[in-house]
Scaffold this motif. Structure first.
Motif, PDB file in Angstrom:
ATOM      1  N   GLN A  13       3.376   1.838  -9.416  1.00 39.61           N
ATOM      2  CA  GLN A  13       4.285   0.917  -8.739  1.00 39.61           C
ATOM      3  C   GLN A  13       5.036   1.618  -7.604  1.00 39.61           C
ATOM      4  OE1 GLN A  13       6.618  -0.761 -11.919  1.00 39.61           O
ATOM      5  NE2 GLN A  13       4.929  -2.045 -12.613  1.00 39.61           N
ATOM      6  N   HIS A  14       5.394   2.875  -7.822  1.00 40.94           N
ATOM      7  CA  HIS A  14       6.048   3.661  -6.773  1.00 40.94           C
ATOM      8  C   HIS A  14       5.118   3.780  -5.564  1.00 40.94           C
ATOM      9  CE1 HIS A  14       8.534   6.785  -4.950  1.00 40.94           C
ATOM     10  NE2 HIS A  14       7.424   7.467  -4.760  1.00 40.94           N
ATOM     11  N   TRP A  15       3.854   4.128  -5.817  1.00 42.22           N
ATOM     12  CA  TRP A  15       2.860   4.218  -4.739  1.00 42.22           C
ATOM     13  C   TRP A  15       2.720   2.871  -4.017  1.00 42.22           C
ATOM     14  CZ3 TRP A  15      -1.885   1.539  -5.381  1.00 42.22           C
ATOM     15  CH2 TRP A  15      -2.790   1.697  -4.327  1.00 42.22           C
ATOM     16  N   LEU A  16       2.645   1.800  -4.779  1.00 40.76           N
ATOM     17  CA  LEU A  16       2.490   0.476  -4.176  1.00 40.76           C
ATOM     18  C   LEU A  16       3.674   0.148  -3.271  1.00 40.76           C
ATOM     19  CD1 LEU A  16       0.758  -2.213  -4.141  1.00 40.76           C
ATOM     20  CD2 LEU A  16       2.429  -3.042  -5.798  1.00 40.76           C
ATOM     21  N   THR A  17       4.888   0.354  -3.760  1.00 40.26           N
ATOM     22  CA  THR A  17       6.064  -0.021  -2.975  1.00 40.26           C
ATOM     23  C   THR A  17       6.323   0.924  -1.812  1.00 40.26           C
ATOM     24  OG1 THR A  17       7.560   1.109  -4.504  1.00 40.26           O
ATOM     25  CG2 THR A  17       7.187  -1.246  -4.865  1.00 40.26           C
ATOM     26  N   ARG A  18       6.125   2.214  -2.002  1.00 35.91           N
ATOM     27  CA  ARG A  18       6.421   3.189  -0.948  1.00 35.91           C
ATOM     28  C   ARG A  18       5.314   3.291   0.095  1.00 35.91           C
ATOM     29  NH1 ARG A  18      10.681   6.829  -2.132  1.00 35.91           N
ATOM     30  NH2 ARG A  18      10.372   7.470   0.026  1.00 35.91           N
ATOM     31  N   ALA A  19       4.060   3.348  -0.353  1.00 39.65           N
ATOM     32  CA  ALA A  19       2.957   3.554   0.587  1.00 39.65           C
ATOM     33  C   ALA A  19       2.333   2.240   1.034  1.00 39.65           C
ATOM     34  CB  ALA A  19       1.897   4.462  -0.045  1.00 39.65           C
ATOM     35  N   VAL A  20       1.807   1.488   0.102  1.00 41.32           N
ATOM     36  CA  VAL A  20       1.045   0.289   0.456  1.00 41.32           C
ATOM     37  C   VAL A  20       1.941  -0.753   1.129  1.00 41.32           C
ATOM     38  CG1 VAL A  20      -0.407  -1.572  -0.428  1.00 41.32           C
ATOM     39  CG2 VAL A  20      -0.606   0.726  -1.403  1.00 41.32           C
ATOM     40  N   ILE A  21       3.094  -1.031   0.530  1.00 40.54           N
ATOM     41  CA  ILE A  21       4.020  -2.012   1.110  1.00 40.54           C
ATOM     42  C   ILE A  21       4.922  -1.350   2.149  1.00 40.54           C
ATOM     43  CG2 ILE A  21       5.956  -3.566   0.631  1.00 40.54           C
ATOM     44  CD1 ILE A  21       4.627  -4.077  -2.142  1.00 40.54           C
ATOM     45  N   GLY A  22       5.473  -0.202   1.809  1.00 42.92           N
ATOM     46  CA  GLY A  22       6.418   0.471   2.704  1.00 42.92           C
ATOM     47  C   GLY A  22       5.826   0.836   4.050  1.00 42.92           C
ATOM     48  N   LEU A  23       4.574   1.247   4.062  1.00 43.37           N
ATOM     49  CA  LEU A  23       3.899   1.586   5.321  1.00 43.37           C
ATOM     50  C   LEU A  23       3.085   0.415   5.866  1.00 43.37           C
ATOM     51  CD1 LEU A  23       2.625   5.177   4.408  1.00 43.37           C
ATOM     52  CD2 LEU A  23       4.619   4.568   5.825  1.00 43.37           C
ATOM     53  N   ASN A  24       3.159  -0.716   5.186  1.00 37.61           N
ATOM     54  CA  ASN A  24       2.424  -1.928   5.552  1.00 37.61           C
ATOM     55  C   ASN A  24       0.925  -1.669   5.699  1.00 37.61           C
ATOM     56  OD1 ASN A  24       2.289  -4.697   6.032  1.00 37.61           O
ATOM     57  ND2 ASN A  24       2.372  -4.411   8.246  1.00 37.61           N
ATOM     58  N   LEU A  25       0.372  -0.912   4.736  1.00 37.76           N
ATOM     59  CA  LEU A  25      -1.058  -0.633   4.759  1.00 37.76           C
ATOM     60  C   LEU A  25      -1.875  -1.848   4.338  1.00 37.76           C
ATOM     61  CD1 LEU A  25      -1.089   2.972   3.232  1.00 37.76           C
ATOM     62  CD2 LEU A  25      -1.126   2.302   5.652  1.00 37.76           C
ATOM     63  N   CYS A  26      -1.253  -2.751   3.602  1.00 39.18           N
ATOM     64  CA  CYS A  26      -1.944  -3.963   3.166  1.00 39.18           C
ATOM     65  C   CYS A  26      -1.035  -5.166   3.402  1.00 39.18           C
ATOM     66  CB  CYS A  26      -2.313  -3.878   1.693  1.00 39.18           C
ATOM     67  SG  CYS A  26      -3.061  -5.391   1.063  1.00 39.18           S
ATOM     68  N   PRO A  27      -1.460  -6.091   4.258  1.00 39.80           N
ATOM     69  CA  PRO A  27      -0.610  -7.251   4.546  1.00 39.80           C
ATOM     70  C   PRO A  27      -0.510  -8.226   3.372  1.00 39.80           C
ATOM     71  CG  PRO A  27      -2.728  -7.470   5.650  1.00 39.80           C
ATOM     72  CD  PRO A  27      -2.694  -6.102   5.030  1.00 39.80           C
ATOM     73  N   PHE A  28      -1.303  -8.041   2.335  1.00 42.63           N
ATOM     74  CA  PHE A  28      -1.309  -8.946   1.188  1.00 42.63           C
ATOM     75  C   PHE A  28      -0.328  -8.524   0.097  1.00 42.63           C
ATOM     76  CE2 PHE A  28      -5.649  -7.943   2.661  1.00 42.63           C
ATOM     77  CZ  PHE A  28      -5.876  -9.079   3.415  1.00 42.63           C
ATOM     78  N   ALA A  29      -0.016  -7.247   0.050  1.00 40.47           N
ATOM     79  CA  ALA A  29       0.665  -6.667  -1.104  1.00 40.47           C
ATOM     80  C   ALA A  29       2.101  -7.143  -1.309  1.00 40.47           C
ATOM     81  CB  ALA A  29       0.626  -5.142  -1.015  1.00 40.47           C
ATOM     82  N   LYS A  30       2.871  -7.220  -0.250  1.00 36.54           N
ATOM     83  CA  LYS A  30       4.289  -7.534  -0.409  1.00 36.54           C
ATOM     84  C   LYS A  30       4.496  -8.904  -1.055  1.00 36.54           C
ATOM     85  CE  LYS A  30       8.715  -7.659   1.905  1.00 36.54           C
ATOM     86  NZ  LYS A  30       9.451  -7.405   3.147  1.00 36.54           N
ATOM     87  N   ARG A  31       3.740  -9.882  -0.587  1.00 34.22           N
ATOM     88  CA  ARG A  31       3.913 -11.256  -1.084  1.00 34.22           C
ATOM     89  C   ARG A  31       3.694 -11.329  -2.593  1.00 34.22           C
ATOM     90  NH1 ARG A  31      -0.085 -15.991  -1.073  1.00 34.22           N
ATOM     91  NH2 ARG A  31      -1.523 -14.251  -0.975  1.00 34.22           N
ATOM     92  N   VAL A  32       2.606 -10.745  -3.090  1.00 35.57           N
ATOM     93  CA  VAL A  32       2.328 -10.829  -4.529  1.00 35.57           C
ATOM     94  C   VAL A  32       3.255  -9.923  -5.336  1.00 35.57           C
ATOM     95  CG1 VAL A  32      -0.041 -11.629  -4.273  1.00 35.57           C
ATOM     96  CG2 VAL A  32       0.410  -9.166  -4.398  1.00 35.57           C
ATOM     97  N   HIS A  33       3.694  -8.833  -4.731  1.00 40.11           N
ATOM     98  CA  HIS A  33       4.630  -7.937  -5.425  1.00 40.11           C
ATOM     99  C   HIS A  33       5.979  -8.632  -5.623  1.00 40.11           C
ATOM    100  CE1 HIS A  33       6.771  -4.312  -6.584  1.00 40.11           C
ATOM    101  NE2 HIS A  33       7.626  -4.538  -5.623  1.00 40.11           N
ATOM    102  N   VAL A  34       6.488  -9.230  -4.564  1.00 39.18           N
ATOM    103  CA  VAL A  34       7.787  -9.914  -4.633  1.00 39.18           C
ATOM    104  C   VAL A  34       7.742 -11.059  -5.643  1.00 39.18           C
ATOM    105  CG1 VAL A  34       9.383 -11.361  -3.293  1.00 39.18           C
ATOM    106  CG2 VAL A  34       8.523  -9.225  -2.330  1.00 39.18           C
TER     107      VAL A  34
END
Length: 183
Positions: A13-34
């Motif tokens: 989850q740390h990797w997902l929030t810091r890297a994938v979402i934090g660096l906007n590497l995946c435009p899909f991730a934030k919506r489903v995470h939130v």
């Protein structure tokens, strides 16, 4: 030996929030995470047959689940497929499962690995970090959800290039700073 299940999930989850979402590497991730629509599954499997069984079970579960409850699944393999080339070869098993379960065009399997390496790159090239994760991960995605996001995302074909440029700007030290857990 890997950390316990809670630690594996927390690190992921740390990797997902810091890297994938934090660096906007995946435009899909934030919506489903939130919306808390990400299912985190830590597999104890070490053998390919057991990993395939876990993957099949998660593909079936995701296909049958209401997307409002579970839109995507991260199947985390802290003790399985540690070798990147074996992991990469295993992706063919995922494709065969999708075909056998008649889920091609419904679900897809994306991949992340601590030693991820794109073709025609050196192992230490920073661009590989766009797909590096703390553990081998099989990311199960709904095709409909991807299409929905892509309809509103500007220049979806440029995601790959933007991610690589982000990593080049960041560099290895910047990546390590992003991933540091003491912040």
């Amino acid at each position: 030996m890997h950390p316990d299940i809670e630690d594996v999930a927390r690190v992921t989850q740390h990797w997902l929030t810091r890297a994938v979402i934090g660096l906007n590497l995946c435009p899909f991730a934030k919506r489903v995470h939130v919306k808390r629509q990400v299912r985190y599954v830590v597999s104890a499997a070490t053998e390919e047959a057991d990993i395939a069984a876990d993957l099949e079970a998660e593909l079936r579960l995701l296909a049958d689940a209401d997307p409002q409850d579970i839109d995507t699944t991260l199947l985390i393999l802290p003790d399985g497929l540690a070798d990147f080339y074996e992991f990469n070869d295993f992706l063919d098993t995922g494709d065969r499962l999708l075909k056998r379960l008649r889920l091609r065009g419904v679900l897809q399997v994306a991949s992340f690995h601590p030693d991820y390496q794109f073709a025609d790159t050196a192992p230490d090239d920073i661009e590989n970090y766009t797909n590096r994760a703390p553990f081998p991960i099989l990311h199960l995605l709904r095709e409909d959800s991807i299409e929905e996001v892509l309809e509103t995302y500007p220049d979806p074909d440029g995601i790959y290039e933007r991610n690589q440029e982000t990593m080049r700007r960041l560099g290895l030290e910047g990546w390590r700073a992003v991933m540091r857990e003491d912040d």
